[in-house]
Structures are given as structure tokens and as C-alpha cells.
Enzyme design. Structure first.
Site, PDB file in Angstrom:
ATOM      1  N   CYS A  59       0.852  -1.196   0.153  1.00 12.28           N
ATOM      2  CA  CYS A  59      -0.173   0.215  -0.023  1.00 12.28           C
ATOM      3  C   CYS A  59       1.353   1.277   0.067  1.00 12.28           C
ATOM      4  O   CYS A  59       1.801   1.634   0.729  1.00 12.28           O
ATOM      5  CB  CYS A  59      -1.100   0.139   0.860  1.00 12.28           C
ATOM      6  SG  CYS A  59      -1.967   1.524   0.991  1.00 12.28           S
ATOM      7  N   CYS A 105      -6.461  -0.511   6.889  1.00 15.29           N
ATOM      8  CA  CYS A 105      -6.328   0.837   5.932  1.00 15.29           C
ATOM      9  C   CYS A 105      -7.083   1.655   4.959  1.00 15.29           C
ATOM     10  O   CYS A 105      -8.452   1.250   5.608  1.00 15.29           O
ATOM     11  CB  CYS A 105      -5.953  -0.608   4.474  1.00 15.29           C
ATOM     12  SG  CYS A 105      -5.877  -0.470   2.373  1.00 15.29           S
TER      13      CYS A 105
END
Length: 215
Positions: A42, A101
Site C-alpha cells: 500500500c 488501511c
């Protein structure tokens, strides 16, 4: 501009420190890179790929995007994968998500932020695919953790189904695909039990029944 100047100063100090410890480090690094790993993670600034596994420059090839997605029409990601597999001959592809996230959270909540909503549609697809499993988790935080794990599993499957990886396996190249997740609260990586080394491993590894939330 003062902030940018600080970055240059920090860079100079970092380079000097490495050169003092390993005088030939940058000369050797400039000649070639021979990483064994491709990291697909990410873009979150709190998840520094090489730092959290203690690797030096040149030891890991890295691709990062919001929510660590592997989309079959994303030529950026596919080009990174092809170069890593066919030119650099990496032996491991690691898909690493992380708990908390923001992209996964936005997809789970159905939040709207603009252009990025189109990208996060892929995470929403994962949530819809596993709606029954997610529906069995009452607590919101645990549900987010589960979707973060499910998303990693889905992206591992996507990696394995690319022509890049399929062709590598077909020609007998040693290549393993792994699914990991990182916890911001303690700085530790968790192995989700995914290690795909050939097409025969893919279906068992992709099964949602193996997904578990790790506390």
C-alpha cells in the site's frame, strides 16, 4: 522550502553514514540490482516496505498503490511485475496489506472521495464477494481487519493469474507468491498462510475458509 532543505540534509547524512560503514556500498549498488523479492504494498506512508523488513537499498523491488491492488488492466503494476520476474529474476512476490488501511475502510463504508472511488471499486468487489463472511462479524473494527485480509488474498490470486506469473511457472522458473499483512499498532508482519508456488497451489490458497482475523 525549509522543509525540503531538511530532506536534502537528511539524505546527505544518510549517505555519509552508509559510506563510512561500507565504503564500496554505493559503487556496488550502482553497478546492478539483484533483489530476490518484489513487494506489492500500500502507498500508506506508515508502511515503509524495506525498513520494516530490515533490507538495504537494492535488496527489494517495490510497487505500491492505494490498498495494494493488483488489477489486470493496470499496466504500471504489470510492467513492474514483468521486469521483476523476467529481468531481475526475483524468487518471491510478496503482497502485503495492512490493518487500518484507509482505502479498504473507505470501500467498506461506501465513502466517496472522488476519482479514487473508481480505483477502490476493486476493494468493494472483494467485499461483495465475501459479504456473507463479513456479515458474520458484528464489531466494526474486526470487520475492517477481515476485509484487509480478504483483500490481500484476492490480490495474491490476481498476481498468480497474470500471464507474467503463469508464464514463469510454465517455463519452470522458481517463483513463490506470498500474502502478508502488517499491523500499524505493533510494527509486526503477519503471514496469512499463503504461499503459492505453482498453479496447483492456487485454488486451495484462495479459499475464503482459511481467512482468519489475527488479533
Amino acid at each position: 522550502m525549509r522543509t525540503l532543505k531538511k530532506l536534502f540534509e537528511s539524505n546527505r547524512a544518510w549517505a555519509e553514514d552508509i559510506s563510512a560503514r561500507e565504503p564500496e556500498f554505493f559503487r556496488e549498488l550502482a553497478r546492478q540490482q539483484t533483489p530476490e523479492y518484489l513487494w506489492i504494498g500500500c502507498s500508506d506512508s506508515r508502511v515503509p516496505s524495506t525498513q520494516l523488513v530490515g533490507l538495504s537499498p537494492g535488496e527489494m523491488f517495490v510497487h505500491r498503490n492505494v490498498a495494494n491492488l493488483v488489477v489486470h488492466t493496470d499496466l504500471n503494476c504489470l510492467s513492474v511485475m514483468q521486469y521483476a520476474v523476467e529481468v531481475l529474476k526475483v524468487k518471491h512476490i510478496i503482497v502485503c496489506g495492512h490493518y487500518g488501511c484507509g482505502g479498504v475502510q473507505a470501500a467498506l463504508a461506501g465513502a466517496r472521495f472522488g476519482l479514487i472511488d473508481n480505483w477502490l471499486r476493486h476493494v468493494e468487489d472483494v467485499a461483495e464477494k465475501h459479504a456473507a463472511a463479513l456479515g458474520r462479524v458484528a464489531e466494526e473494527g474486526a470487520r475492517l481487519r477481515l476485509l484487509c485480509e480478504l483483500n490481500v488474498r484476492e490480490q495474491v490470486s490476481n498476481v498468480c493469474r497474470t500471464t507474467v506469473v503463469q508464464d514463469a511457472w510454465a517455463r519452470g522458473q522458481e517463483l513463490s507468491v506470498h500474502g502478508w499483512i502488517y499491523a500499524l499498532e505493533d510494527g509486526l508482519l503477519r503471514d496469512l498462510g499463503l504461499c503459492v508456488t505453482c498453479p496447483a497451489d492456487l485454488e486451495p490458497a484462495a479459499g475464503a475458509e482459511k481467512v482468519r482475523t489475527i488479533s
